[in-house]
Design a protein around this motif. Sequence first.
Motif, PDB file in Angstrom:
ATOM      1  N   ALA A   1       0.794  -1.160  -0.046  1.00 22.94           N
ATOM      2  CA  ALA A   1      -0.067  -0.024  -0.198  1.00 22.94           C
ATOM      3  C   ALA A   1       0.848   1.240   0.017  1.00 22.94           C
ATOM      4  N   MET A   2       2.208   1.326   0.880  1.00 23.64           N
ATOM      5  CA  MET A   2       2.703   2.502   0.782  1.00 23.64           C
ATOM      6  C   MET A   2       3.502   2.539  -0.677  1.00 23.64           C
ATOM      7  N   VAL A   3       3.822   1.614  -1.291  1.00 23.40           N
ATOM      8  CA  VAL A   3       4.419   1.713  -2.723  1.00 23.40           C
ATOM      9  C   VAL A   3       3.489   2.180  -3.639  1.00 23.40           C
TER      10      VAL A   3
ATOM     11  N   TRP B   1       3.891   5.742  -5.210  1.00 20.11           N
ATOM     12  CA  TRP B   1       3.872   5.927  -6.811  1.00 20.11           C
ATOM     13  C   TRP B   1       2.904   6.906  -7.258  1.00 20.11           C
ATOM     14  N   GLN B   2       1.439   6.801  -6.693  1.00 21.08           N
ATOM     15  CA  GLN B   2       0.691   7.688  -7.153  1.00 21.08           C
ATOM     16  C   GLN B   2       0.853   9.114  -6.808  1.00 21.08           C
ATOM     17  N   LEU B   3       1.614   9.582  -5.529  1.00 27.25           N
ATOM     18  CA  LEU B   3       1.934  10.790  -5.297  1.00 27.25           C
ATOM     19  C   LEU B   3       3.179  11.367  -6.142  1.00 27.25           C
ATOM     20  N   THR B   4       4.360  10.582  -6.018  1.00 25.55           N
ATOM     21  CA  THR B   4       5.507  11.141  -6.512  1.00 25.55           C
ATOM     22  C   THR B   4       5.796  10.524  -7.944  1.00 25.55           C
ATOM     23  N   GLY B   5       5.320   9.589  -8.501  1.00 22.05           N
ATOM     24  CA  GLY B   5       5.577   8.902  -9.666  1.00 22.05           C
ATOM     25  C   GLY B   5       6.763   7.798  -9.184  1.00 22.05           C
ATOM     26  N   GLY B   6       7.230   7.682  -8.395  1.00 19.22           N
ATOM     27  CA  GLY B   6       8.343   6.679  -7.963  1.00 19.22           C
ATOM     28  C   GLY B   6       8.511   6.272  -6.706  1.00 19.22           C
ATOM     29  N   ASP B   7       9.379   5.303  -6.231  1.00 25.88           N
ATOM     30  CA  ASP B   7       9.246   4.920  -5.009  1.00 25.88           C
ATOM     31  C   ASP B   7      10.523   5.080  -4.388  1.00 25.88           C
ATOM     32  N   GLU B   8      11.197   6.067  -4.608  1.00 24.86           N
ATOM     33  CA  GLU B   8      12.305   6.293  -3.843  1.00 24.86           C
ATOM     34  C   GLU B   8      11.892   7.094  -2.544  1.00 24.86           C
ATOM     35  N   VAL B   9      12.509   6.793  -1.508  1.00 23.12           N
ATOM     36  CA  VAL B   9      12.318   7.509  -0.234  1.00 23.12           C
ATOM     37  C   VAL B   9      13.133   8.793  -0.090  1.00 23.12           C
ATOM     38  N   GLN B  10      12.760   9.938   0.004  1.00 22.73           N
ATOM     39  CA  GLN B  10      13.470  11.315   0.077  1.00 22.73           C
ATOM     40  C   GLN B  10      13.716  11.485   1.464  1.00 22.73           C
ATOM     41  N   ASP B  11      14.879  12.344   1.646  1.00 19.74           N
ATOM     42  CA  ASP B  11      14.982  12.917   2.977  1.00 19.74           C
ATOM     43  C   ASP B  11      14.215  14.029   3.271  1.00 19.74           C
ATOM     44  N   ASP B  12      13.932  14.145   4.440  1.00 18.69           N
ATOM     45  CA  ASP B  12      13.120  15.048   4.856  1.00 18.69           C
ATOM     46  C   ASP B  12      13.962  16.218   5.031  1.00 18.69           C
ATOM     47  N   THR B  13      13.258  17.661   4.768  1.00 18.78           N
ATOM     48  CA  THR B  13      14.138  18.689   4.977  1.00 18.78           C
ATOM     49  C   THR B  13      14.617  18.973   6.355  1.00 18.78           C
ATOM     50  N   GLU B  14      13.706  18.701   7.428  1.00 15.56           N
ATOM     51  CA  GLU B  14      14.177  18.853   8.658  1.00 15.56           C
ATOM     52  C   GLU B  14      15.328  17.800   9.002  1.00 15.56           C
ATOM     53  N   ASP B  15      15.324  16.765   8.451  1.00 17.26           N
ATOM     54  CA  ASP B  15      16.378  15.890   8.784  1.00 17.26           C
ATOM     55  C   ASP B  15      17.879  16.622   8.276  1.00 17.26           C
ATOM     56  N   ARG B  16      17.625  17.026   7.105  1.00 20.10           N
ATOM     57  CA  ARG B  16      19.002  17.596   6.555  1.00 20.10           C
ATOM     58  C   ARG B  16      19.243  18.953   7.227  1.00 20.10           C
ATOM     59  N   ARG B  17      18.586  19.529   7.895  1.00 20.45           N
ATOM     60  CA  ARG B  17      18.842  20.631   8.808  1.00 20.45           C
ATOM     61  C   ARG B  17      19.258  20.143   9.807  1.00 20.45           C
ATOM     62  N   VAL B  18      18.866  19.259  10.786  1.00 22.24           N
ATOM     63  CA  VAL B  18      19.436  18.796  11.769  1.00 22.24           C
ATOM     64  C   VAL B  18      20.925  18.059  11.548  1.00 22.24           C
ATOM     65  N   ARG B  19      21.065  17.624  10.418  1.00 24.01           N
ATOM     66  CA  ARG B  19      22.263  16.891  10.037  1.00 24.01           C
ATOM     67  C   ARG B  19      23.327  18.058   9.660  1.00 24.01           C
ATOM     68  N   LEU B  20      23.133  19.005   8.833  1.00 21.07           N
ATOM     69  CA  LEU B  20      24.020  20.386   8.745  1.00 21.07           C
ATOM     70  C   LEU B  20      24.035  21.064  10.333  1.00 21.07           C
ATOM     71  N   ARG B  21      23.364  21.373  11.119  1.00 24.61           N
ATOM     72  CA  ARG B  21      23.498  21.577  12.421  1.00 24.61           C
ATOM     73  C   ARG B  21      24.515  20.848  13.109  1.00 24.61           C
ATOM     74  N   ALA B  22      24.496  19.368  12.990  1.00 24.27           N
ATOM     75  CA  ALA B  22      25.242  18.645  13.968  1.00 24.27           C
ATOM     76  C   ALA B  22      26.778  18.796  13.385  1.00 24.27           C
TER      77      ALA B  22
END
Length: 135
Positions: free
Chosen positions: A91-93, A97-118
Amino acid sequence: MTVSLVPFVASGTLVAAGVALLLERSLVRLLVGVILLGNGVNLLIVLAGGPAGEPPILGVSPVERMADPLPQAMVLTSLVITLGVTAFLLAMVHRSWQLTGGDEVQDDTEDRRVRLRARRGELARSVLARREVYR
């Protein structure tokens, strides 16, 4: 009685392939990894259950020749759980696929921000500052 190592090697191969696929970012590969991991563990449980025997029904066969029913019950429960997880991942796949046209899991923008701050050391300073405020 001799024990064949082929089923143990097959179980180990299934588990290793499943774990390797679980580390991928594609949801379809994650789904295949869950299926392989579940099948490998089920095979290992059946192998650990001992040799095949007669049905575990009292009065039908002697107790020493009966098969152990616990591994069979554990594998049956595991199959049901794996089926439920597989249905959820399917169901998740499909929704991904319906929402993004692919099944690749993207990084969350907040995760990127936390990683950069770290990386810059800001995260450690802010955590220490909050700890002082709580005291």
